[in-house]
Structures are given as structure tokens and as C-alpha cells.
Scaffold this motif. Structure first.
Motif, mmCIF file in Angstrom:
data_model
loop_
_atom_site.group_PDB
_atom_site.id
_atom_site.type_symbol
_atom_site.label_atom_id
_atom_site.label_comp_id
_atom_site.label_asym_id
_atom_site.label_seq_id
_atom_site.Cartn_x
_atom_site.Cartn_y
_atom_site.Cartn_z
ATOM 1 N N THR A 276 -11.148 4.356 -16.105
ATOM 2 C CA THR A 276 -11.403 3.863 -14.761
ATOM 3 C C THR A 276 -11.233 4.965 -13.718
ATOM 4 O O THR A 276 -10.474 5.922 -13.925
ATOM 5 C CB THR A 276 -10.474 2.689 -14.408
ATOM 6 O OG1 THR A 276 -10.815 2.193 -13.113
ATOM 7 C CG2 THR A 276 -9.014 3.126 -14.385
ATOM 8 N N GLY A 277 -11.908 4.806 -12.587
ATOM 9 C CA GLY A 277 -11.745 5.721 -11.471
ATOM 10 C C GLY A 277 -10.667 5.280 -10.495
ATOM 11 O O GLY A 277 -10.462 5.929 -9.465
ATOM 12 N N VAL A 278 -9.979 4.194 -10.812
ATOM 13 C CA VAL A 278 -8.930 3.678 -9.928
ATOM 14 C C VAL A 278 -7.881 4.747 -9.632
ATOM 15 O O VAL A 278 -7.389 4.862 -8.508
ATOM 16 C CB VAL A 278 -8.252 2.438 -10.561
ATOM 17 C CG1 VAL A 278 -6.985 2.057 -9.796
ATOM 18 C CG2 VAL A 278 -9.217 1.258 -10.593
ATOM 19 N N ARG A 283 -15.467 10.253 -6.400
ATOM 20 C CA ARG A 283 -15.570 10.375 -4.950
ATOM 21 C C ARG A 283 -14.952 9.197 -4.217
ATOM 22 O O ARG A 283 -14.350 9.346 -3.151
ATOM 23 C CB ARG A 283 -17.049 10.513 -4.559
ATOM 24 C CG ARG A 283 -17.294 10.764 -3.073
ATOM 25 C CD ARG A 283 -18.771 10.925 -2.764
ATOM 26 N NE ARG A 283 -19.533 9.731 -3.098
ATOM 27 C CZ ARG A 283 -20.529 9.713 -3.976
ATOM 28 N NH1 ARG A 283 -20.878 10.823 -4.605
ATOM 29 N NH2 ARG A 283 -21.187 8.602 -4.246
ATOM 30 N N GLU A 284 -15.088 7.984 -4.794
ATOM 31 C CA GLU A 284 -14.629 6.781 -4.112
ATOM 32 C C GLU A 284 -13.112 6.595 -4.165
ATOM 33 O O GLU A 284 -12.565 5.732 -3.490
ATOM 34 C CB GLU A 284 -15.305 5.546 -4.729
ATOM 35 C CG GLU A 284 -16.816 5.498 -4.538
ATOM 36 C CD GLU A 284 -17.576 6.338 -5.559
ATOM 37 O OE1 GLU A 284 -16.916 6.936 -6.434
ATOM 38 O OE2 GLU A 284 -18.806 6.411 -5.464
ATOM 39 N N SER A 285 -12.428 7.409 -4.973
ATOM 40 C CA SER A 285 -10.996 7.221 -5.143
ATOM 41 C C SER A 285 -10.188 8.067 -4.167
ATOM 42 O O SER A 285 -10.464 9.246 -3.988
ATOM 43 C CB SER A 285 -10.578 7.598 -6.578
ATOM 44 O OG SER A 285 -11.174 6.734 -7.510
ATOM 45 N N GLY A 286 -9.190 7.445 -3.570
ATOM 46 C CA GLY A 286 -8.239 8.183 -2.756
ATOM 47 C C GLY A 286 -6.976 8.430 -3.557
ATOM 48 O O GLY A 286 -6.957 8.264 -4.785
ATOM 49 N N ALA A 287 -5.916 8.833 -2.898
ATOM 50 C CA ALA A 287 -4.636 9.026 -3.581
ATOM 51 C C ALA A 287 -4.151 7.686 -4.125
ATOM 52 O O ALA A 287 -4.173 6.672 -3.423
ATOM 53 C CB ALA A 287 -3.620 9.612 -2.609
ATOM 54 N N PHE A 288 -3.725 7.670 -5.375
ATOM 55 C CA PHE A 288 -3.316 6.423 -6.009
ATOM 56 C C PHE A 288 -1.842 6.145 -5.778
ATOM 57 O O PHE A 288 -0.983 6.996 -6.023
ATOM 58 C CB PHE A 288 -3.604 6.465 -7.508
ATOM 59 C CG PHE A 288 -3.154 5.233 -8.237
ATOM 60 C CD1 PHE A 288 -3.840 4.045 -8.095
ATOM 61 C CD2 PHE A 288 -2.014 5.259 -9.053
ATOM 62 C CE1 PHE A 288 -3.419 2.892 -8.760
ATOM 63 C CE2 PHE A 288 -1.589 4.124 -9.712
ATOM 64 C CZ PHE A 288 -2.302 2.934 -9.557
ATOM 65 N N ASP A 289 -1.553 4.945 -5.330
ATOM 66 C CA ASP A 289 -0.189 4.465 -5.123
ATOM 67 C C ASP A 289 -0.087 3.116 -5.826
ATOM 68 O O ASP A 289 -0.647 2.120 -5.352
ATOM 69 C CB ASP A 289 0.110 4.333 -3.629
ATOM 70 C CG ASP A 289 1.545 3.910 -3.334
ATOM 71 O OD1 ASP A 289 2.090 3.093 -4.099
ATOM 72 O OD2 ASP A 289 2.106 4.375 -2.329
ATOM 73 N N ALA A 290 0.592 3.074 -6.958
ATOM 74 C CA ALA A 290 0.640 1.863 -7.777
ATOM 75 C C ALA A 290 1.194 0.669 -7.020
ATOM 76 O O ALA A 290 0.658 -0.447 -7.102
ATOM 77 C CB ALA A 290 1.463 2.114 -9.036
ATOM 78 N N GLU A 291 2.267 0.868 -6.254
ATOM 79 C CA GLU A 291 2.892 -0.230 -5.522
ATOM 80 C C GLU A 291 1.970 -0.743 -4.421
ATOM 81 O O GLU A 291 1.914 -1.952 -4.158
ATOM 82 C CB GLU A 291 4.223 0.226 -4.938
ATOM 83 C CG GLU A 291 4.997 -0.865 -4.200
ATOM 84 C CD GLU A 291 5.520 -1.969 -5.115
ATOM 85 O OE1 GLU A 291 5.865 -3.049 -4.594
ATOM 86 O OE2 GLU A 291 5.600 -1.757 -6.347
ATOM 87 N N LYS A 292 1.238 0.161 -3.792
ATOM 88 C CA LYS A 292 0.310 -0.238 -2.746
ATOM 89 C C LYS A 292 -0.900 -0.948 -3.342
ATOM 90 O O LYS A 292 -1.404 -1.925 -2.781
ATOM 91 C CB LYS A 292 -0.146 0.983 -1.944
ATOM 92 C CG LYS A 292 -1.071 0.661 -0.789
ATOM 93 C CD LYS A 292 -1.433 1.918 -0.004
ATOM 94 C CE LYS A 292 -2.387 1.611 1.150
ATOM 95 N NZ LYS A 292 -2.741 2.855 1.901
ATOM 96 N N ALA A 293 -1.367 -0.458 -4.498
ATOM 97 C CA ALA A 293 -2.535 -1.066 -5.147
ATOM 98 C C ALA A 293 -2.241 -2.489 -5.605
ATOM 99 O O ALA A 293 -3.029 -3.411 -5.363
ATOM 100 C CB ALA A 293 -2.971 -0.207 -6.336
ATOM 101 N N ILE A 294 -1.116 -2.676 -6.252
ATOM 102 C CA ILE A 294 -0.678 -3.996 -6.726
ATOM 103 C C ILE A 294 0.771 -4.186 -6.280
ATOM 104 O O ILE A 294 1.712 -3.711 -6.941
ATOM 105 C CB ILE A 294 -0.768 -4.116 -8.261
ATOM 106 C CG1 ILE A 294 -2.174 -3.849 -8.772
ATOM 107 C CG2 ILE A 294 -0.268 -5.492 -8.717
ATOM 108 C CD1 ILE A 294 -3.184 -4.948 -8.460
ATOM 109 N N PRO A 295 0.995 -4.823 -5.147
ATOM 110 C CA PRO A 295 2.373 -5.015 -4.668
ATOM 111 C C PRO A 295 3.259 -5.658 -5.733
ATOM 112 O O PRO A 295 2.910 -6.692 -6.310
ATOM 113 C CB PRO A 295 2.187 -5.936 -3.455
ATOM 114 C CG PRO A 295 0.810 -5.604 -2.954
ATOM 115 C CD PRO A 295 -0.005 -5.362 -4.198
ATOM 116 N N GLY A 296 4.374 -5.007 -6.025
ATOM 117 C CA GLY A 296 5.301 -5.499 -7.037
ATOM 118 C C GLY A 296 5.151 -4.832 -8.384
ATOM 119 O O GLY A 296 6.017 -4.981 -9.258
#
Length: 366
Positions: A276-278, A283-296
Motif C-alpha cells: 500500500t501507499g498509505v 505522490r499522494e502520501s504525506g508523512a505517516f502518523d499511525a495514531e493520526k491515521a487511526i485514532p487509538g
């Protein structure tokens, strides 16, 4: 209709794919280069997408032959470019990929046979459709049932398996060989008998654009819960408990799995996220933050560890996504989230995804 269209297009360019051409070309040579043969008035300016330096050379019999550079092992989409117009090769099977029907050639990997058709009991693949209240239209679905499904009244666990962007519900069977992968694993006693559901996951809902986010995956999530799962549980002999459901997907389907699956661990016991590009690398991906992506996901990681039997992530070693994926996996694991990670040789392509399914299927429904 597809074959009629390709024939008409071929004739329009003065190209004839006669019987012996269909049988012997395109052909894979010993060094994994590919040779093409066409009959045309003039193919001197034709190009093959697999190799920009590949040129067609006229033969004594009037045909034209082109040879590519050696290709890496795996599944390759390709097309001919004729004066700027991209067309499928009428001497090759066509597949839905790259957002259209296009030709492809599969370079075999040495000593890799897990996705080949073998002399084992074979399941069946059913083509059907369901009405999506989210999309307000009928949506294509392919369903694999194991060999034993044809007899008795046994109920089976279900893997909901999603394709990638530019592909559709046919991809995991036609390109991915998912049916043969499961037939072989089941025959070897390495995977549980299961049903695989492959539904068209490409969305076009007015006012609800797709993105790798909770909101961007919401239409898929709603359709899966409101339409797909109820349809399957009404029309097939499946177990209806959480322990008997898994969700997985490649590329875009991996993003759908990440956001929809992690929000519904009450529905799924295992999640498989392939290439995945998550996590970055596109290009569409920014910095990944797991907690921000899925709270908890991090702050309440014990919940996910308890509720998921398998949280699986994979990616190809040559894929642009690998750096971001490995970083995200290491970060999430360091903060307590249980993840099974694997990588396989290759780029963003079907050989990696075949191996991902082969690996993931052996870990679920235990």
C-alpha cells in the motif's frame, strides 16, 4: 466483444495475426527477453512499452520481429505504440489492468510453482454481481469456493480480497492466480479451506473522492458492511462470526483494508495489507502518523493486539513504497502493535502480490 474489437483494430492498422503467429508469438527466450512477431505494411516505427529501445525489423517473409531486453521475472502489462496510439497485442491475452484492457506476459520465476495449476482438487470461481446502495449500481464480484464446497453442507471462513487501482474484481484470479494458490495450499495442508470474495473496489461516488484516509475510504467501508458481507452471507455457505472473516488487499486495496479493517476489528480477525501507499512512497502520501491515521491504533494498541489474530503487512523489495513501509512498521512495532511483516523480491507487481497472498493465507483462520 473484446476479441472483435481487437481484430477490427488490428485490421485498421494493416496487421494480421494469423494462426501460427498466435501459437508461437509473443515468446519468452532463454534470457527472459521477449520476441514479438507481426504482419504489417510497415512496423518500423512501432514501439513496445516493455522496452523503448526495442525495434521491429522486417523479415524476408514480410513479417516484422522485435526483441526486448531481458525482463525481470513476474507479470508485465504491455502494449504497442503505433504512431502515438497505444493498442493491445492481438496475439496475446488481454487483462484489465492500468485502467483498461491491455496485453500482458508472465515471465516465469525459476523453481517457483506455488501458483501453477497442479494435479490437485480444484475449487470453482463464480462470476456474479450485487447491487450497491452506496454506489447506486450493480457491482461485479468473483467468488472462489474450495473443491469440497460442491458437496455437503459445510460452512467456510471468508477472505474478502481487494484488487489495486486500475484493476477490478477479475485481477486476483486472472493475474494473481489466487484460485491455484489456494488449491495448492489446501492440498498441501498449509491453509484452511476458505471462500475468497473479490469485489470491484474502484469507487466513483459524486462528492466523495477517494483518498488514503478514514474519510476517503468511507464509501468502501460502507459498501463492504452494508452490501458485500450481507450478500455473501445470504448467498454462500459461510461462517458468520468474526473469527471466520479476514480482509486483505493490494495497493489501493491495501489502503482500503488498512482504514476499513482497522476500524472494524469486531468484524475481522485478520487483515492483510500488501504494497500500500498509505505509509509513503507515492505522490499522494504525506508523512505517516499511525495514531493520526487511526485514532487509538497506538495509544490503545493492546485492543488491536487482542482483537486481531493477524495484522500482516508486505511490500516488494524494489517498490518505492518499501522505505516508508518499513519505517512505519518499525515505528508501530516499537510502540507495541503486533505486526507480521514480510517483503518479497520485485517491484509493484503481481509476483509480489501472489507471494503475499500465499504467505498470508497460511496464517489465517487457525
Amino acid at each position: 466483444m473484446k476479441h472483435i474489437y481487437l481484430t477490427a483494430l488490428a485490421l485498421a492498422f494493416g496487421l494480421t495475426a494469423f494462426a501460427q503467429n498466435r501459437i508461437t508469438y509473443p515468446r519468452i527466450l532463454e534470457d527472459n527477453s521477449v520476441e514479438f512477431r507481426v504482419k504489417a505494411k510497415d512496423a518500423s516505427n512501432w514501439k513496445v512499452s516493455l522496452d523503448n529501445d526495442c525495434k521491429f525489423v522486417k523479415q524476408e517473409d514480410g513479417s516484422w520481429i522485435a526483441k526486448t531486453k531481458p525482463l525481470v521475472e513476474g507479470f508485465h502489462y504491455y502494449w504497442f505504440n503505433i504512431d502515438g496510439l497505444e493498442v493491445a497485442d492481438p496475439a496475446s491475452p488481454s487483462y484489465f489492468g492500468c485502467g483498461r484492457m491491455t496485453s500482458a506476459i508472465d515471465i516465469p520465476e525459476k523453481d517457483c510453482t506455488f501458483y501453477n495449476r497442479k494435479d490437485v482438487a480444484h475449487g470453482m470461481v463464480m462470476q456474479t454481481e450485487l447491487f450497491s446502495t452506496v454506489r447506486n449500481k450493480h457491482v461485479g464480484m468473483w467468488v472462489y469456493t474450495p473443491a469440497s464446497y460442491r458437496e455437503g453442507s459445510k460452512e467456510y471462513p471468508v477472505l474478502y480480497l481487494q484488487h489495486g487501482g486500475g484493476e477490478d474484481e477479475t485481477g486476483w484470479i486472472n493475474q494473481g492466480k489466487a484460485n491455484y494458490i489456494l488449491d495448492n495450499l489446501i492440498a498441501e495442508g498449509k491453509a484452511k479451506e476458505m471462500i475468497i470474495v473479490m469485489v470491484n473496489g474502484t469507487f466513483s461516488v459524486p462528492g466523495r473522492p477517494f483518498s488514503y484516509s478514514v474519510e476517503g475510504i468511507k464509501p468502501f467501508e460502507e459498501d463492504l458492511i452494508q452490501n458485500v458481507i450481507p450478500f455473501v452471507e445470504k448467498n454462500f455457505r459461510v461462517k458468520k462470526d468474526k473469527k471466520s472473516r479476514a480482509l486483505a488487499g493490494l495497493s489501493m486495496g491495501g489502503g482500503e483494508t488498512f482504514f476499513a479493517g482497522l476500524q472494524h476489528t469486531e468484524l475481522f480477525s485478520s487483515l492483510g495489507i500488501f504494497s500500500t501507499g498509505v505509509f509513503g512512497g507515492i505522490r499522494e502520501s504525506g508523512a505517516f502518523d499511525a495514531e493520526k491515521a487511526i485514532p487509538g491504533l497506538i495509544s490503545n494498541h493492546k485492543k488491536y493486539n487482542e482483537e486481531l489474530d493477524v495484522l500482516y503487512i508486505s511490500v516488494g523489495t524494489e517498490d518505492n513504497r518499501i522505505t516508508g513501509t518499513k519505517k512505519a512498521v518499525e515505528d508501530m512495532k516499537s510502540k507495541g502493535l503486533n505486526i507480521v511483516f514480510n517483503s518479497f523480491p520485485g517491484d509493484h507487481e503481481w509476483q509480489v502480490w501472489r507471494k503475499s497472498l500465499h504467505d498470508f493465507a497460511q496464517k489465517i483462520f487457525k
